[in-house]
Enzyme design. Structure first.
Site, mmCIF file in Angstrom:
data_model
loop_
_atom_site.group_PDB
_atom_site.id
_atom_site.type_symbol
_atom_site.label_atom_id
_atom_site.label_comp_id
_atom_site.label_asym_id
_atom_site.label_seq_id
_atom_site.Cartn_x
_atom_site.Cartn_y
_atom_site.Cartn_z
ATOM 1 N N SER A 93 0.861 -1.183 0.000
ATOM 2 C CA SER A 93 0.000 0.000 0.000
ATOM 3 C C SER A 93 0.900 1.237 0.000
ATOM 4 C CB SER A 93 -0.821 -0.008 1.293
ATOM 5 O OG SER A 93 -1.438 1.222 1.522
ATOM 6 N N TYR A 129 -2.456 -1.282 10.083
ATOM 7 C CA TYR A 129 -2.438 -1.433 8.616
ATOM 8 C C TYR A 129 -1.077 -1.007 8.058
ATOM 9 C CZ TYR A 129 -4.154 -1.310 3.791
ATOM 10 O OH TYR A 129 -4.327 -1.543 2.442
#
Ligand code: NAD
Length: 283
Positions: free
Chosen positions: A142, A155
């Site tokens: 990401s 995350y």
């Protein structure tokens, strides 16, 4: 790898979003797809699309966070296809909210899928990836894998781990002719917000609104994934915000966090004031 025709690609999290888009793109280029996901209905629906395209495929209901299920999955793929040319570790989930309020079981769930799922994929499929002359691993990280953000600690940590793991593997596996690419998408309009564990339903709604309004279609990531494999790239930053995030971290390694902290504190103060005003008008 220049040719996708006749290649076998394993894709986790392929019942939806980026995984589904990548499966369709590879199928159109003549690859055989081993679809894997925990969502049986989603798997059936993507399998139907692949059948319509005339693409060879197999479907596997697998929880990527389970070592034994991933081992069995690799065995099934070996029995059915004999070889794996491309492994795409894509399955992922998200959590949002301040670290202090997070439950350990939610963090364990996140790490299990986002990090261990990728480790199990690489571990159990590596022997199969070593069979063809050339192979490729794609790990979906990401733009949050470039830096730590408030309310995204879990995350960010898993996605940074996926990036670092991919860099190590890129180096170790080069002599085996196995390329490794980490993917850093940016904002993509998929179902990820729906499956996320958010701090409350208001945050889910506002995040969903942002993703639907600003997010690029998942096919943009599929295009980058295929390009990353073709050009044997170490990493692919898909959207402008991903390029900008990486650049800011590189150029202002500490300053960027000071800037984010100032913004976050101001936003928090505004939110608290809003809640106070709501509370006092209600009484
Ligand atoms: P999505 O929710 O549409 O797809 C994720 C898929 O993973 C779903 O089909 C889900 O059923 C599957 N999955 C979840 N837990 C699983 C498990 N335990 N075992 C097997 N499959 C499981 O979301 P997406 O946006 O397409 O996410 C794909 C990847 O892209 C994730 O790794 C995500 O972190 C990453 N990513 C997404 C964005 C974005 O903006 N959407 C941005 C950066 C990175």
């Amino acid at each position: 790898m220049k040719e996708f025709r006749g290649k076998v690609a394993v894709i986790t999290g392929s019942a939806s979003g980026i995984g589904r888009a990548t499966a369709l793109r590879l199928a159109k280029r003549g690859s055989t797809i081993a679809l894997a996901d925990i969502d049986p209905d989603g798997l059936e629906s993507v399998a139907k699309e692949l059948t319509e395209l005339g693409a060879k495929h197999s479907i596997h209901r697998v929880d990527v966070s389970s070592s034994s299920q991933m081992e069995a999955f690799a065995g099934e793929v070996e029995d059915i296809h004999g070889v794996v040319d491309i492994l795409i570790n894509n399955a992922g989930v998200a959590i949002a909210g301040p670290f202090a309020n997070q439950r350990l079981e939610d963090l364990e769930w996140l790490v299990g899928i986002n990090y261990w799922g990728v480790v199990y994929g690489c571990h159990y499929f590596l022997p199969l990836l070593k069979r063809p002359e050339q192979a490729h691993i794609v790990n979906v990280s990401s733009m949050f894998g470039f830096l730590g953000l408030p309310e995204q600690s879990g995350y960010c940590a898993t996605k940074a781990a996926v990036r670092a793991l991919s860099e190590s593997l890129w180096t170790e596996l080069r002599r085996d002719n196995i390329g490794v690419t980490s993917i850093h998408p940016g904002c993509i309009d998929t179902s990820i917000i729906q499956s996320s564990r958010m701090k409350n339903e208001d945050s889910r709604e506002s995040a969903q609104e942002l993703f639907s309004l600003r997010g690029a279609p998942p096919d943009a990531v599929a295009v980058a994934i295929l390009l990353g494999i073709e050009k044997n790239k170490l990493r692919m930053r898909v959207r402008p915000e991903s390029v900008l995030t990486e650049w800011l971290k590189r150029v202002f390694p500490v300053g960027v966090h000071r800037f984010i902290a100032n913004r976050w504190e101001k936003d928090q103060a505004k939110r608290e004031l809003k809640l106070e005003t709501k509370g006092s008008t209600a009484t």
